[in-house]
Design an enzyme around this catalytic site. Sequence first.
Site, PDB file in Angstrom:
ATOM      1  N   ASN A 146       0.875  -1.057  -0.195  1.00  0.00           N
ATOM      2  CA  ASN A 146      -0.030  -0.108   0.081  1.00  0.00           C
ATOM      3  C   ASN A 146       0.917   1.245   0.109  1.00  0.00           C
ATOM      4  O   ASN A 146       1.292   1.527   1.101  1.00  0.00           O
ATOM      5  CB  ASN A 146      -0.871   0.111   1.117  1.00  0.00           C
ATOM      6  CG  ASN A 146      -1.543   1.322   1.575  1.00  0.00           C
ATOM      7  OD1 ASN A 146      -1.865   1.893   0.365  1.00  0.00           O
ATOM      8  ND2 ASN A 146      -1.991   1.558   2.752  1.00  0.00           N
ATOM      9  N   TRP A 147       1.189   1.963  -1.283  1.00  0.00           N
ATOM     10  CA  TRP A 147       1.941   3.035  -1.261  1.00  0.00           C
ATOM     11  C   TRP A 147       1.452   4.323  -0.561  1.00  0.00           C
ATOM     12  O   TRP A 147       1.920   5.390  -0.682  1.00  0.00           O
ATOM     13  CB  TRP A 147       2.073   3.411  -2.612  1.00  0.00           C
ATOM     14  CG  TRP A 147       3.250   2.304  -3.116  1.00  0.00           C
ATOM     15  CD1 TRP A 147       3.929   1.165  -2.545  1.00  0.00           C
ATOM     16  CD2 TRP A 147       3.639   2.045  -4.623  1.00  0.00           C
ATOM     17  NE1 TRP A 147       4.735   0.497  -3.440  1.00  0.00           N
ATOM     18  CE2 TRP A 147       4.437   0.973  -4.604  1.00  0.00           C
ATOM     19  CE3 TRP A 147       3.649   2.809  -5.899  1.00  0.00           C
ATOM     20  CZ2 TRP A 147       5.360   0.549  -5.841  1.00  0.00           C
ATOM     21  CZ3 TRP A 147       4.235   2.359  -6.960  1.00  0.00           C
ATOM     22  CH2 TRP A 147       5.067   1.173  -7.195  1.00  0.00           C
ATOM     23  N   LYS A 148      -0.002   4.084  -0.241  1.00  0.00           N
ATOM     24  CA  LYS A 148      -0.417   5.542   0.255  1.00  0.00           C
ATOM     25  C   LYS A 148      -0.499   6.637  -0.755  1.00  0.00           C
ATOM     26  O   LYS A 148      -0.333   6.368  -2.057  1.00  0.00           O
ATOM     27  CB  LYS A 148      -0.103   5.828   1.642  1.00  0.00           C
ATOM     28  CG  LYS A 148       0.205   4.534   2.412  1.00  0.00           C
ATOM     29  CD  LYS A 148       0.255   4.879   3.903  1.00  0.00           C
ATOM     30  CE  LYS A 148       0.370   3.692   4.709  1.00  0.00           C
ATOM     31  NZ  LYS A 148       0.161   3.955   6.088  1.00  0.00           N
ATOM     32  N   HIS A 168      -9.286   1.018   4.727  1.00  0.00           N
ATOM     33  CA  HIS A 168      -8.140   1.388   5.478  1.00  0.00           C
ATOM     34  C   HIS A 168      -8.276   2.216   6.425  1.00  0.00           C
ATOM     35  O   HIS A 168      -9.487   3.290   6.244  1.00  0.00           O
ATOM     36  CB  HIS A 168      -7.339   1.905   4.160  1.00  0.00           C
ATOM     37  CG  HIS A 168      -6.040   1.890   4.861  1.00  0.00           C
ATOM     38  ND1 HIS A 168      -5.221   3.018   5.784  1.00  0.00           N
ATOM     39  CD2 HIS A 168      -4.685   0.966   4.785  1.00  0.00           C
ATOM     40  CE1 HIS A 168      -3.958   2.481   6.244  1.00  0.00           C
ATOM     41  NE2 HIS A 168      -3.599   1.454   5.676  1.00  0.00           N
ATOM     42  N   GLU A 209      -6.975   4.522   7.566  1.00  0.00           N
ATOM     43  CA  GLU A 209      -6.907   6.134   7.082  1.00  0.00           C
ATOM     44  C   GLU A 209      -8.079   6.753   6.258  1.00  0.00           C
ATOM     45  O   GLU A 209      -8.484   7.725   6.508  1.00  0.00           O
ATOM     46  CB  GLU A 209      -5.472   6.350   6.154  1.00  0.00           C
ATOM     47  CG  GLU A 209      -4.403   6.173   7.200  1.00  0.00           C
ATOM     48  CD  GLU A 209      -3.095   5.614   6.590  1.00  0.00           C
ATOM     49  OE1 GLU A 209      -3.069   5.525   5.231  1.00  0.00           O
ATOM     50  OE2 GLU A 209      -2.186   5.134   7.076  1.00  0.00           O
ATOM     51  N   GLU A 241      -5.435  -4.908  10.666  1.00  0.00           N
ATOM     52  CA  GLU A 241      -4.731  -3.801  10.730  1.00  0.00           C
ATOM     53  C   GLU A 241      -4.918  -3.116  12.104  1.00  0.00           C
ATOM     54  O   GLU A 241      -5.838  -2.078  12.148  1.00  0.00           O
ATOM     55  CB  GLU A 241      -4.573  -2.797   9.671  1.00  0.00           C
ATOM     56  CG  GLU A 241      -4.341  -3.475   8.199  1.00  0.00           C
ATOM     57  CD  GLU A 241      -3.722  -2.555   7.260  1.00  0.00           C
ATOM     58  OE1 GLU A 241      -2.365  -2.878   6.999  1.00  0.00           O
ATOM     59  OE2 GLU A 241      -3.920  -1.304   7.038  1.00  0.00           O
ATOM     60  N   GLY A 259       2.305   2.316  10.598  1.00  0.00           N
ATOM     61  CA  GLY A 259       3.172   3.677  10.537  1.00  0.00           C
ATOM     62  C   GLY A 259       3.695   4.254  11.755  1.00  0.00           C
ATOM     63  O   GLY A 259       4.432   4.998  12.124  1.00  0.00           O
ATOM     64  N   SER A 308       3.351  -1.906  10.370  1.00  0.00           N
ATOM     65  CA  SER A 308       4.688  -2.012  10.629  1.00  0.00           C
ATOM     66  C   SER A 308       5.282  -3.363  10.193  1.00  0.00           C
ATOM     67  O   SER A 308       6.181  -3.769  10.995  1.00  0.00           O
ATOM     68  CB  SER A 308       4.966  -1.459  11.919  1.00  0.00           C
ATOM     69  OG  SER A 308       4.540  -0.106  12.237  1.00  0.00           O
ATOM     70  N   GLY A 337       2.749  -0.985   4.397  1.00  0.00           N
ATOM     71  CA  GLY A 337       2.823   0.315   3.901  1.00  0.00           C
ATOM     72  C   GLY A 337       4.107   1.168   3.618  1.00  0.00           C
ATOM     73  O   GLY A 337       4.726   0.588   2.762  1.00  0.00           O
ATOM     74  N   GLY A 338       4.722   1.526   4.874  1.00  0.00           N
ATOM     75  CA  GLY A 338       6.144   2.408   4.783  1.00  0.00           C
ATOM     76  C   GLY A 338       7.014   1.361   4.019  1.00  0.00           C
ATOM     77  O   GLY A 338       7.703   1.876   3.300  1.00  0.00           O
TER      78      GLY A 338
HETATM   79  C1  PEP Z   1      -0.874   0.266   5.826  1.00  0.00           C
HETATM   80  O1  PEP Z   1      -0.763   1.256   5.309  1.00  0.00           O
HETATM   81  O2  PEP Z   1      -1.763  -0.569   5.762  1.00  0.00           O
HETATM   82  C2  PEP Z   1       0.281  -0.249   6.633  1.00  0.00           C
HETATM   83  C3  PEP Z   1       0.137  -1.252   7.468  1.00  0.00           C
HETATM   84  O3  PEP Z   1       1.265   0.711   6.981  1.00  0.00           O
HETATM   85  P1  PEP Z   1       2.577   0.343   7.716  1.00  0.00           P
HETATM   86  O4  PEP Z   1       3.435  -0.756   7.197  1.00  0.00           O
HETATM   87  O5  PEP Z   1       3.484   1.399   7.336  1.00  0.00           O
HETATM   88  O6  PEP Z   1       2.299   0.402   9.348  1.00  0.00           O
END
Ligand code: PEP
Length: 250
Positions: free
Chosen positions: A10-12, A96, A98, A168, A174, A214, A235-236
């Site tokens: 997930n590149w956001k 998600h 967010e 999640e 994040g 994470s 994500g990150g």
């Molecule tokens: C996400 O955006 O779904 C996520 C899990 O982010 P991160 O891996 O950065 O915690």
Amino acid sequence: MPRKPLIAANWKMYKTPVQSQEFMKLFLPLVANHGRDEIVVCPSFTSISVVIAAATGSGVAVGAQNMHFADEGAFTGETSPLMLKALGATHVILGHSERRQYFAETDEIINKKLKTALQHQLIPIVCVGEVLAEREAGKTEEVLLRQTRGVLAGITASEAVPIVIAYEPVWAIGTGKTATPQLAAEAHSVIRKEVANLLGAETAANLRILYGGSVKPDNATALMNEEEIDGALVGGASLDPQSFAKIVNY
Ligand code: PEP
């Protein structure tokens, strides 16, 4: 049938089309012939076309991070499932945290989106998860049950076959705070049991539940070793081709 693990990026709201192309150029050779896991990259809408063009023939699938529940209409700024299908996207992340937190998405809205995604044969990756205050108040199970019931409302067992759920925990997204493999597995089992109640044991047994929050190259193996964890939503750590490839090659 064992559940095939799915690892999704997930590149956001990161990467221009050129940056997305550069990622794919470096990433694809690192996962060439990788058949063990399904790999999905979810860029922002503006990069979907270039990522699909780059991924053609590689076995890497491409998804969106959101979509509207209507096929078309006067919804300025939104993107419809028909538009995603026309580009060649195969997956879509829905609900998600967010989106829930900053764009007021509710289980009801996510449920509508889920139904539309299924109608258009987009594979939905539906997110659920508790915030820190809910975990600290001992309400994790209650939240997971409410969200699972809400997003799956009115969906039959046969319709549910393609659905992927991503657990999640919001406090882990994040933040660098990963849920322990055991804690994630416990949450997955709460979700799976509820899916069994709602849609039957077979649907629950075949349902892929991803962990997200994470996930990094150094914790991916321990998480993926859990029987209950069927993949990761990253994500990150998915923004860097080497780091995401290390996760895929856990
Ligand atoms: C996400 O955006 O779904 C996520 C899990 O982010 P991160 O891996 O950065 O915690």
